[in-house]
Write a protein that holds these residues in place. Structure first.
Motif, PDB file in Angstrom:
ATOM      1  N   LEU A   2      -7.112   3.380   3.653  1.00  0.00           N
ATOM      2  CA  LEU A   2      -7.876   3.285   2.416  1.00  0.00           C
ATOM      3  C   LEU A   2      -8.177   1.815   2.115  1.00  0.00           C
ATOM      4  O   LEU A   2      -7.667   0.910   2.782  1.00  0.00           O
ATOM      5  CB  LEU A   2      -7.093   3.913   1.268  1.00  0.00           C
ATOM      6  CG  LEU A   2      -6.820   5.420   1.364  1.00  0.00           C
ATOM      7  CD1 LEU A   2      -6.056   5.904   0.133  1.00  0.00           C
ATOM      8  CD2 LEU A   2      -8.111   6.226   1.520  1.00  0.00           C
ATOM      9  N   THR A   3      -8.967   1.573   1.094  1.00  0.00           N
ATOM     10  CA  THR A   3      -9.399   0.196   0.815  1.00  0.00           C
ATOM     11  C   THR A   3      -8.365  -0.623   0.054  1.00  0.00           C
ATOM     12  O   THR A   3      -8.412  -1.844   0.072  1.00  0.00           O
ATOM     13  CB  THR A   3     -10.696   0.207  -0.014  1.00  0.00           C
ATOM     14  OG1 THR A   3     -10.411   0.706  -1.334  1.00  0.00           O
ATOM     15  CG2 THR A   3     -11.765   1.060   0.650  1.00  0.00           C
ATOM     16  N   SER A  24     -12.396   9.855   3.711  1.00  0.00           N
ATOM     17  CA  SER A  24     -13.830   9.685   3.486  1.00  0.00           C
ATOM     18  C   SER A  24     -14.572  11.013   3.396  1.00  0.00           C
ATOM     19  O   SER A  24     -15.254  11.298   2.412  1.00  0.00           O
ATOM     20  CB  SER A  24     -14.436   8.837   4.604  1.00  0.00           C
ATOM     21  OG  SER A  24     -14.253   9.461   5.867  1.00  0.00           O
ATOM     22  N   HIS A  77     -14.999   5.447  -1.320  1.00  0.00           N
ATOM     23  CA  HIS A  77     -14.361   4.788  -2.460  1.00  0.00           C
ATOM     24  C   HIS A  77     -15.404   4.288  -3.461  1.00  0.00           C
ATOM     25  O   HIS A  77     -15.236   4.430  -4.678  1.00  0.00           O
ATOM     26  CB  HIS A  77     -13.509   3.611  -1.984  1.00  0.00           C
ATOM     27  CG  HIS A  77     -13.255   2.596  -3.051  1.00  0.00           C
ATOM     28  ND1 HIS A  77     -12.450   2.861  -4.145  1.00  0.00           N
ATOM     29  CD2 HIS A  77     -13.729   1.327  -3.213  1.00  0.00           C
ATOM     30  CE1 HIS A  77     -12.416   1.798  -4.922  1.00  0.00           C
ATOM     31  NE2 HIS A  77     -13.188   0.860  -4.394  1.00  0.00           N
ATOM     32  N   TYR A 133     -14.939   3.058   2.881  1.00  0.00           N
ATOM     33  CA  TYR A 133     -15.375   2.222   1.753  1.00  0.00           C
ATOM     34  C   TYR A 133     -16.505   2.891   0.986  1.00  0.00           C
ATOM     35  O   TYR A 133     -16.546   2.853  -0.245  1.00  0.00           O
ATOM     36  CB  TYR A 133     -15.808   0.840   2.241  1.00  0.00           C
ATOM     37  CG  TYR A 133     -15.676  -0.200   1.159  1.00  0.00           C
ATOM     38  CD1 TYR A 133     -14.575  -1.046   1.120  1.00  0.00           C
ATOM     39  CD2 TYR A 133     -16.629  -0.307   0.147  1.00  0.00           C
ATOM     40  CE1 TYR A 133     -14.423  -1.980   0.109  1.00  0.00           C
ATOM     41  CE2 TYR A 133     -16.494  -1.232  -0.862  1.00  0.00           C
ATOM     42  CZ  TYR A 133     -15.392  -2.072  -0.882  1.00  0.00           C
ATOM     43  OH  TYR A 133     -15.243  -2.981  -1.902  1.00  0.00           O
ATOM     44  N   GLU A 166      -8.385   1.710  -4.599  1.00  0.00           N
ATOM     45  CA  GLU A 166      -8.323   3.007  -5.266  1.00  0.00           C
ATOM     46  C   GLU A 166      -7.443   2.928  -6.513  1.00  0.00           C
ATOM     47  O   GLU A 166      -6.533   2.087  -6.613  1.00  0.00           O
ATOM     48  CB  GLU A 166      -7.768   4.063  -4.299  1.00  0.00           C
ATOM     49  CG  GLU A 166      -8.728   4.434  -3.179  1.00  0.00           C
ATOM     50  CD  GLU A 166      -8.793   3.429  -2.043  1.00  0.00           C
ATOM     51  OE1 GLU A 166      -9.689   3.551  -1.188  1.00  0.00           O
ATOM     52  OE2 GLU A 166      -7.947   2.502  -2.025  1.00  0.00           O
TER      53      GLU A 166
END
Length: 298
Positions: A147-148, A89, A53, A50, A151
């Motif tokens: 991933l969050t 990350s 991102h 996070y 994106e």
């Protein structure tokens, strides 16, 4: 100076088996996979994803600096970390902290990757596995290995309710674009060795070539294979449904994300023409129906 090697890949692409190959064959090498229980060696999953991102590069860099100090305290002249966290990350600050890093790029059929990842997350949701989710700044629960979902690539699907398979397919495309951008923008091609999985992970000649590429001495004349394989389960059961859902994703995906698949190291893969040859304005007829919350990341 210690040789440090990270992996460019998505999950379910042979990272655990790669670690086994280094452990069994590489001389004077310390190997790590996912560092959740490696005290002093920060994991780059969960909140680190996070932070990357959200553009909080200083937080990612601080974790990597701590990782560097831990690595330097280890014995051996070579360190391999086979975790698939790198492109989720670490990549945003890795060259600041590890300017001489080297890389292994693991490439696997994206349909099998996405289906296997979807199965694994759904299984964890069903058994209510602890410590697998965290809350991001957006107030949503996020799977620690993914991933969050915030994106830019996901914005192309608007408010469409994606299945887990589709979500992980989109993530895979993003991950591979990050790999190519990192290599190209930093001229790192000469520091990266590519393995097509699972075939080349089981070819002694190819593994020997990899060790020679990195200048790593091996323990014996023959390459030793073994160790636990983190097998994919469940991805073949819904092959027909996955095919329809794949068409939907490719039809919505802008060309700029698919152009990389027209080139190496993807061009000779059986699946590459479907990905690299799709036009952005193709509108597939299939749309996923509503799914219950357990099948869609939140």
């Amino acid at each position: 100076m210690k040789k440090i090697i990270f992996t460019l890949t998505a999950a379910r692409s042979g990272t655990l088996y790669l670690r086994n190959l280094f452990r069994l064959n590489a001389r004077d090498c310390v190997c790590r996979h996912e560092t959740f229980f490696d005290f002093g060696n920060p994991t780059m999953f969960g909140p680190a994803i996070y932070d990357a991102h959200a553009g909080r590069i200083e937080r990612v860099r601080a974790r990597l600096e701590k990782k560097r100090d831990f690595i330097q305290s280890l014995p051996g002249s070579i360190y391999l970390e086979s975790s698939h966290a790198f492109l989720k990350s670490a990549w945003v600050a890795a060259l600041d902290v590890f300017p001489e890093l080297e890389l292994v790029h693991l490439v696997r059929d994206p349909v099998k990757v996405a289906a296997s990842e979807a199965y694994r997350e759904l299984w964890r949701r069903r058994v209510h596995a602890p410590f697998h989710f965290y809350t991001g700044d957006d107030g949503r629960r996020h799977f620690a290995w993914a991933l969050t979902g915030n994106e830019e690539i996901f914005e192309n699907f608007g408010d469409e309710e994606l299945t887990l398979f589709q979500w992980y397919l989109i993530q895979w495309i993003e991950i591979e674009n990050r790999a190519m951008n990192l290599l190209g923008e930093n001229c790192l091609q000469d520091r990266c060795f590519t393995l097509h999985c699972p075939r080349e992970l089981n070819e002694s000649g190819k593994i020997r070539e990899m060790f020679e590429f990195f200048g790593i001495a091996t323990k014996g004349q023959e390459i030793v294979f073994g160790g636990r394989k983190n097998k994919s389960i469940g991805y073949s059961a819904a092959a027909a449904q996955n095919e329809k859902e794949l068409e939907f994703v490719l039809g919505r995906m802008p060309t700029r994300y698919l152009q990389i698949f027209q080139r190496e190291p993807y061009a000779d893969c059986d699946w590459s023409k479907r990905f690299g040859g799709r036009a952005a304005d193709v509108k597939p007829s299939f749309r996923p129906g509503a799914r219950d919350a357990a099948t869609t990341p939140t």
